[in-house]
Design a protein around this motif. Sequence first.
Motif, short mmCIF file in Angstrom:
data_model
loop_
_atom_site.label_atom_id
_atom_site.label_comp_id
_atom_site.label_asym_id
_atom_site.label_seq_id
_atom_site.Cartn_x
_atom_site.Cartn_y
_atom_site.Cartn_z
N VAL A 86 0.85 -1.20 0.00
CA VAL A 86 0.00 0.00 0.00
C VAL A 86 0.88 1.24 0.00
N VAL A 87 0.49 2.23 -0.77
CA VAL A 87 1.16 3.53 -0.75
C VAL A 87 0.42 4.41 0.26
N PHE A 88 1.05 4.64 1.40
CA PHE A 88 0.42 5.43 2.46
C PHE A 88 0.62 6.92 2.18
N PRO B 142 5.63 1.77 -2.16
CA PRO B 142 4.66 0.81 -1.63
C PRO B 142 5.21 0.12 -0.37
N ARG B 143 4.35 -0.06 0.60
CA ARG B 143 4.79 -0.61 1.88
C ARG B 143 3.85 -1.72 2.35
N HIS B 144 4.39 -2.58 3.22
CA HIS B 144 3.56 -3.60 3.85
C HIS B 144 2.47 -2.93 4.70
N PRO B 145 1.23 -3.38 4.62
CA PRO B 145 0.20 -2.89 5.54
C PRO B 145 0.36 -3.58 6.89
N SER B 146 1.43 -3.25 7.59
CA SER B 146 1.81 -3.97 8.80
C SER B 146 0.77 -3.83 9.91
N GLN B 147 -0.02 -2.75 9.86
CA GLN B 147 -1.07 -2.59 10.87
C GLN B 147 -2.08 -3.74 10.77
#
Length: 288
Positions: free
Chosen positions: A169-171, A178-183
Amino acid sequence: MPLAALSFPMIDPVAVSIGPFAIRWYALAYVVGLLGGWCYAKRLAARADDWAGLRQPKPLDIDDLIVWVAFGVVLGGRLGYVLFYNFGAYLSQPLEILAVWRGGMSFHGGFAGAVLAIVLFARARNLNPLAMLDMAAVVTPIGLFFGRIANFINGELWGRPAPDFPYAVVFPHAGPVPRHPSQLYEAFGEGLILFIVMAIAVRRFGFRRPGLLGGIFVLGYAVARIVCEFFREPDAQLGFLFGSSVGALGGGITMGMLLSVPMALVGAAAIWIAARGYTRPSVAAEAA
């Protein structure tokens, strides 16, 4: 935007707004977590067989306990974040410590605050402190689940870069990478999976071995948190305490990992001690 990335769902962090009055999803997560835990705890307290040999809490005890826990979570969570994650910034602007609506809560601090509140409450009501902590351990994953969902809605505590991950996901506040949706990983691991584990454990053991369920929760949370930290970007003001990240995963040690290690050791020790019956009170002690 890279082809592999998903668009961030632009959900307004304010859930309800009436004039100057606003209710944020972040606050609602705490409210729903506490109310959900309260309802579940009342059901657990009513199951007499699970409290065999122990003083069983009354419904009014649970009603009062939730207030103690709420204060413990908020005060401990805020103090933990201030001390462990951003002490320098708050030292220069101490009034910002009171601005809890802007975010900035530490689970480890909230956990310590809740433990202290439960122990003090149990002693005041002549209840077994370890058994009450066990009951809290069973219901806590409810709040963890909703809290991590709120983190995702706020677009905070995002994950490490993952340009080739199909569900990255691009926050909005984390740049174009793009990053992991770690939440969501944490909501799944620390919330849903741990909730199922604790529900099975309480069905199997009840509260007859004080400290056992609490140990299972503490160990389970610590393991889940350490695993999820490999996907989570460390706080900008801290970075990696030791080592560094290599790509999406790496050997860097974060504050979340460091604080979880003693939790894992305490949890494992609590399981070992309780499983051998060392925490079972004598009949005379419970009758006093």
